[in-house]
Design a protein around this motif. Structure first.
Motif, PDB file in Angstrom:
ATOM      1  N   LEU A   6       0.940  -1.223  -0.073  1.00  0.00           N
ATOM      2  CA  LEU A   6       0.103   0.312   0.308  1.00  0.00           C
ATOM      3  C   LEU A   6       0.978   1.422   0.024  1.00  0.00           C
ATOM      4  O   LEU A   6       1.711   1.223   0.701  1.00  0.00           O
ATOM      5  CB  LEU A   6      -0.892  -0.056   1.816  1.00  0.00           C
ATOM      6  CG  LEU A   6      -2.055   1.695   1.214  1.00  0.00           C
ATOM      7  CD1 LEU A   6      -2.740   1.176   0.419  1.00  0.00           C
ATOM      8  CD2 LEU A   6      -2.886   1.462   3.304  1.00  0.00           C
ATOM      9  N   GLY A   7       0.743   1.866  -0.959  1.00  0.00           N
ATOM     10  CA  GLY A   7       1.354   3.249  -0.821  1.00  0.00           C
ATOM     11  C   GLY A   7       0.881   3.797  -2.285  1.00  0.00           C
ATOM     12  O   GLY A   7       0.826   3.676  -3.370  1.00  0.00           O
ATOM     13  N   ASP A   8       1.769   5.706  -2.322  1.00  0.00           N
ATOM     14  CA  ASP A   8       1.750   6.361  -3.341  1.00  0.00           C
ATOM     15  C   ASP A   8       3.002   6.196  -4.310  1.00  0.00           C
ATOM     16  O   ASP A   8       4.017   6.409  -4.246  1.00  0.00           O
ATOM     17  CB  ASP A   8       1.818   7.492  -2.721  1.00  0.00           C
ATOM     18  CG  ASP A   8       1.633   7.992  -4.013  1.00  0.00           C
ATOM     19  OD1 ASP A   8       1.124   8.733  -4.695  1.00  0.00           O
ATOM     20  OD2 ASP A   8       2.332   9.813  -4.059  1.00  0.00           O
ATOM     21  N   LEU A   9       2.315   5.378  -5.092  1.00  0.00           N
ATOM     22  CA  LEU A   9       3.602   5.573  -6.488  1.00  0.00           C
ATOM     23  C   LEU A   9       4.829   4.533  -6.165  1.00  0.00           C
ATOM     24  O   LEU A   9       4.603   3.380  -6.048  1.00  0.00           O
ATOM     25  CB  LEU A   9       3.742   6.839  -7.467  1.00  0.00           C
ATOM     26  CG  LEU A   9       3.001   7.808  -7.920  1.00  0.00           C
ATOM     27  CD1 LEU A   9       3.332   9.130  -8.589  1.00  0.00           C
ATOM     28  CD2 LEU A   9       2.204   7.328  -8.823  1.00  0.00           C
ATOM     29  N   LEU A  10       5.766   4.837  -6.106  1.00  0.00           N
ATOM     30  CA  LEU A  10       7.500   4.399  -6.569  1.00  0.00           C
ATOM     31  C   LEU A  10       7.619   4.052  -4.624  1.00  0.00           C
ATOM     32  O   LEU A  10       8.438   2.746  -4.238  1.00  0.00           O
ATOM     33  CB  LEU A  10       7.925   4.804  -6.884  1.00  0.00           C
ATOM     34  CG  LEU A  10       7.920   4.985  -8.160  1.00  0.00           C
ATOM     35  CD1 LEU A  10       9.350   5.656  -8.851  1.00  0.00           C
ATOM     36  CD2 LEU A  10       8.059   3.489  -9.019  1.00  0.00           C
ATOM     37  N   LYS A  11       6.619   4.980  -3.966  1.00  0.00           N
ATOM     38  CA  LYS A  11       7.287   4.945  -2.218  1.00  0.00           C
ATOM     39  C   LYS A  11       7.174   3.682  -1.961  1.00  0.00           C
ATOM     40  O   LYS A  11       7.968   3.118  -0.829  1.00  0.00           O
ATOM     41  CB  LYS A  11       6.325   5.511  -1.843  1.00  0.00           C
ATOM     42  CG  LYS A  11       6.888   7.143  -1.919  1.00  0.00           C
ATOM     43  CD  LYS A  11       5.900   7.947  -1.140  1.00  0.00           C
ATOM     44  CE  LYS A  11       6.020   9.732  -0.738  1.00  0.00           C
ATOM     45  NZ  LYS A  11       5.362  10.332  -0.041  1.00  0.00           N
ATOM     46  N   PRO A  12       6.800   2.616  -2.017  1.00  0.00           N
ATOM     47  CA  PRO A  12       6.654   1.271  -1.689  1.00  0.00           C
ATOM     48  C   PRO A  12       7.309   0.077  -1.720  1.00  0.00           C
ATOM     49  O   PRO A  12       7.702  -0.598  -0.972  1.00  0.00           O
ATOM     50  CB  PRO A  12       5.052   0.739  -1.791  1.00  0.00           C
ATOM     51  CG  PRO A  12       4.322   1.686  -2.131  1.00  0.00           C
ATOM     52  CD  PRO A  12       5.000   2.350  -2.702  1.00  0.00           C
ATOM     53  N   ILE A  13       7.836   0.951  -2.438  1.00  0.00           N
ATOM     54  CA  ILE A  13       9.161  -0.737  -3.223  1.00  0.00           C
ATOM     55  C   ILE A  13      10.133   0.350  -4.018  1.00  0.00           C
ATOM     56  O   ILE A  13      10.574  -0.679  -4.137  1.00  0.00           O
ATOM     57  CB  ILE A  13       7.881  -0.759  -4.795  1.00  0.00           C
ATOM     58  CG1 ILE A  13       8.730   0.501  -5.864  1.00  0.00           C
ATOM     59  CG2 ILE A  13       6.791  -1.365  -4.759  1.00  0.00           C
ATOM     60  CD1 ILE A  13       8.824   0.079  -7.524  1.00  0.00           C
ATOM     61  N   ALA A  14      10.862   1.080  -2.936  1.00  0.00           N
ATOM     62  CA  ALA A  14      12.040   2.000  -3.649  1.00  0.00           C
ATOM     63  C   ALA A  14      13.079   1.568  -2.664  1.00  0.00           C
ATOM     64  O   ALA A  14      14.065   1.502  -2.649  1.00  0.00           O
ATOM     65  CB  ALA A  14      12.021   3.507  -3.425  1.00  0.00           C
ATOM     66  N   ASP A  15      12.936   0.074  -1.970  1.00  0.00           N
ATOM     67  CA  ASP A  15      13.576  -0.773  -1.131  1.00  0.00           C
ATOM     68  C   ASP A  15      14.491  -1.350  -1.634  1.00  0.00           C
ATOM     69  O   ASP A  15      15.382  -2.056  -1.437  1.00  0.00           O
ATOM     70  CB  ASP A  15      13.443  -0.838   0.346  1.00  0.00           C
ATOM     71  CG  ASP A  15      12.177  -1.976  -0.476  1.00  0.00           C
ATOM     72  OD1 ASP A  15      11.259  -1.839  -1.560  1.00  0.00           O
ATOM     73  OD2 ASP A  15      11.934  -3.082   1.058  1.00  0.00           O
ATOM     74  N   GLN A  16      13.855  -1.813  -3.033  1.00  0.00           N
ATOM     75  CA  GLN A  16      14.913  -2.515  -4.368  1.00  0.00           C
ATOM     76  C   GLN A  16      14.724  -2.497  -5.309  1.00  0.00           C
ATOM     77  O   GLN A  16      14.199  -1.587  -5.917  1.00  0.00           O
ATOM     78  CB  GLN A  16      14.625  -3.988  -3.579  1.00  0.00           C
ATOM     79  CG  GLN A  16      13.273  -4.005  -4.867  1.00  0.00           C
ATOM     80  CD  GLN A  16      12.627  -5.268  -4.455  1.00  0.00           C
ATOM     81  OE1 GLN A  16      12.079  -6.219  -3.855  1.00  0.00           O
ATOM     82  NE2 GLN A  16      13.171  -6.194  -5.806  1.00  0.00           N
ATOM     83  N   LYS A  17      15.455  -2.778  -6.497  1.00  0.00           N
ATOM     84  CA  LYS A  17      16.062  -2.684  -7.959  1.00  0.00           C
ATOM     85  C   LYS A  17      14.939  -3.195  -8.276  1.00  0.00           C
ATOM     86  O   LYS A  17      14.876  -4.169  -7.979  1.00  0.00           O
ATOM     87  CB  LYS A  17      17.336  -2.665  -7.482  1.00  0.00           C
ATOM     88  CG  LYS A  17      18.204  -1.189  -7.346  1.00  0.00           C
ATOM     89  CD  LYS A  17      19.514  -1.096  -8.447  1.00  0.00           C
ATOM     90  CE  LYS A  17      19.820   0.293  -7.661  1.00  0.00           C
ATOM     91  NZ  LYS A  17      21.336   0.821  -8.914  1.00  0.00           N
ATOM     92  N   TRP A  18      14.662  -3.233  -9.317  1.00  0.00           N
ATOM     93  CA  TRP A  18      13.431  -3.745 -10.111  1.00  0.00           C
ATOM     94  C   TRP A  18      14.017  -3.970 -11.681  1.00  0.00           C
ATOM     95  O   TRP A  18      14.529  -2.807 -12.877  1.00  0.00           O
ATOM     96  CB  TRP A  18      12.201  -3.161 -10.277  1.00  0.00           C
ATOM     97  CG  TRP A  18      11.675  -2.573  -9.122  1.00  0.00           C
ATOM     98  CD1 TRP A  18      11.968  -1.709  -7.921  1.00  0.00           C
ATOM     99  CD2 TRP A  18      11.244  -3.819  -8.614  1.00  0.00           C
ATOM    100  NE1 TRP A  18      11.858  -1.981  -7.143  1.00  0.00           N
ATOM    101  CE2 TRP A  18      10.834  -3.413  -6.995  1.00  0.00           C
ATOM    102  CE3 TRP A  18      10.461  -4.985  -8.487  1.00  0.00           C
ATOM    103  CZ2 TRP A  18      10.084  -3.888  -6.032  1.00  0.00           C
ATOM    104  CZ3 TRP A  18       9.492  -5.493  -7.592  1.00  0.00           C
ATOM    105  CH2 TRP A  18       9.173  -5.293  -6.627  1.00  0.00           C
ATOM    106  N   ASP A  19      13.582  -5.122 -12.470  1.00  0.00           N
ATOM    107  CA  ASP A  19      14.213  -5.994 -13.786  1.00  0.00           C
ATOM    108  C   ASP A  19      13.448  -4.921 -14.505  1.00  0.00           C
ATOM    109  O   ASP A  19      13.271  -5.125 -15.408  1.00  0.00           O
ATOM    110  CB  ASP A  19      14.095  -7.197 -14.062  1.00  0.00           C
ATOM    111  CG  ASP A  19      15.207  -7.473 -13.026  1.00  0.00           C
ATOM    112  OD1 ASP A  19      16.617  -7.787 -13.003  1.00  0.00           O
ATOM    113  OD2 ASP A  19      15.245  -8.719 -12.440  1.00  0.00           O
ATOM    114  N   VAL A  20      11.777  -5.311 -14.212  1.00  0.00           N
ATOM    115  CA  VAL A  20      10.617  -4.543 -15.093  1.00  0.00           C
ATOM    116  C   VAL A  20       9.585  -4.268 -14.055  1.00  0.00           C
ATOM    117  O   VAL A  20       9.366  -3.770 -12.701  1.00  0.00           O
ATOM    118  CB  VAL A  20       9.938  -5.603 -15.280  1.00  0.00           C
ATOM    119  CG1 VAL A  20       8.746  -5.292 -16.225  1.00  0.00           C
ATOM    120  CG2 VAL A  20      10.721  -6.501 -16.578  1.00  0.00           C
TER     121      VAL A  20
END
Length: 285
Positions: free
Chosen positions: A171-185
Motif C-alpha cells: 500500500l502506498g503512493d507510486l514508487l514509495k512502497p517499492i523503493a527499497d530494492q531494484k527492479w528488472d521490469v
C-alpha cells in the motif's frame, strides 16, 4: 414476461438500444444470469426461461440502462482469458491493456537469461489484472503490486487468491512502497486523463469508475513525470519500463523517460488501432 431465452434477449437488446446503450450487453448479462457461455446460450435460444431468471435479468438490464457498467453489475470482467472481480473501487480492465502483457512477455524473453528470476513491479495495480496476469504467464517471476487505495488492494488480493497467483502487495503512493530494492521490469497504467479530456468521457465512466484511478494533473502527465524522476534510482541494468498512456501523450512521456535515462531506448508503441498506447524504456547500459 418472456417465454423463451430468445424473446428475453430480443426485448432487452431493443430496450438498451432505445436507451442509447450497446445492445450486445444484453447477451453478456443473460449469459451471466443463465450461467452459460456464448455457445451454450445460442443452443438454448428457444428454451423456456424461468420467471425468476427473467426478473433478475431484466433488473440488470434496467440498471445498465441508467449507465452503470455491466461489469460492476455482475461483479466481474474477463482479462486475458481470466475472470477478475471488479467493483466501483477499481477500474474495469480494458482489452487494449492485454497488448501490454504480450509486449512484456516478448521483451523479457529478449532481454533476460531464461534462468533469471525476474523482479517485476506493477504500480497502481487496481484490480490486479496486470500483476496477476503477468504472474500467471511468467510463473517464475517475482511480482510485486502496489496501489494508493486500500480498497483497490483488497480487490487485487481477492483476484490473486482466486486465480492462485503469488504476489507481494504493498500500500502506498507510486514508487514509495517499492523503493527499497531494484527492479528488472516496472509496469504502470496510472491515472492519465486530464481535466480537459473529462468532458469527452461517457457517463458509464465518469459517473461510476473511480476518479482516483482516472484523473491526473498537468494534462494527465503528472504521475508519469513523478515516476520518471524517481525511476533511475531503482532500475537494474538491464531492465525495462512499460507505461500505458493516453493516445496523445506518447511524445511527452517519451521525452520524460529519455531525460531520465539518456542512453536508453525509449519507444512509443501503437495499439491494434494504430493509436499511441504504450511507452517502453529499455535500459541496457
Amino acid at each position: 414476461m418472456c417465454k423463451t431465452t430468445y424473446e428475453a434477449l430480443t426485448r432487452a437488446s431493443s430496450f438498451l438500444e432505445e436507451n442509447n446503450r450497446e445492445k450486445e450487453v444484453a447477451r453478456y448479462l443473460l449469459q451471466h444470469v443463465l450461467k452459460k457461455n456464448y455457445s451454450e446460450l445460442m443452443m438454448a435460444m428457444y428454451e423456456e426461461i424461468s420467471q425468476e431468471d427473467f426478473q433478475t435479468f431484466w433488473a440488470y438490464v434496467e440498471e445498465h440502462a441508467t449507465g452503470r457498467p455491466f461489469q460492476y453489475i455482475i461483479g466481474q470482467e474477463t482479462f486475458y482469458g481470466r475472470d477478475f472481480i471488479v467493483n466501483e473501487n477499481v477500474l474495469i480492465p480494458r482489452p487494449e491493456t492485454e497488448e501490454l502483457i504480450e509486449d512484456v512477455k516478448k521483451r523479457a524473453l529478449r532481454l533476460f537469461d531464461t534462468n533469471k528470476i525476474i523482479q517485476i513491479a506493477d504500480i497502481g495495480t487496481g484490480s490486479g489484472a496486470i500483476a496477476v496476469t503477468i504472474k500467471k504467464e511468467m510463473p517464475t517471476a517475482k511480482v510485486t503490486a502496489s496501489d494508493i487505495s486500500p480498497k483497490a488492494l483488497e480487490v487485487a488480493m481477492k483476484n490473486a487468491k482466486l486465480l492462485d497467483a503469488e504476489i507481494d502487495f504493498k500500500l502506498g503512493d507510486l514508487l514509495k512502497p517499492i523503493a527499497d530494492q531494484k527492479w528488472d521490469v516496472l509496469l504502470s497504467n496510472p491515472p492519465y486523463i486530464g481535466k480537459r479530456e473529462a468532458v469527452s468521457l461517457s457517463d458509464t465512466v465518469i459517473d461510476y469508475e473511480p476518479h482516483l484511478a482516472l484523473f491526473a494533473e498537468e494534462d494527465g502527465l503528472q504521475l508519469y513525470r513523478k515516476m520518471a524522476e524517481q525511476l533511475p534510482a531503482i532500475m537494474n541494468t538491464p531492465s525495462f519500463i512499460g507505461f500505458e498512456i493516453g493516445y496523445e501523450q506518447g511524445p511527452a512521456v517519451q521525452k520524460m523517460l529519455q531525460t531520465a535515462f539518456p542512453t536508453a531506448l525509449v519507444e512509443v508503441v501503437k495499439d491494434i488501432n494504430q493509436k499511441n498506447r504504450f511507452v517502453f524504456c529499455t535500459i541496457v547500459e
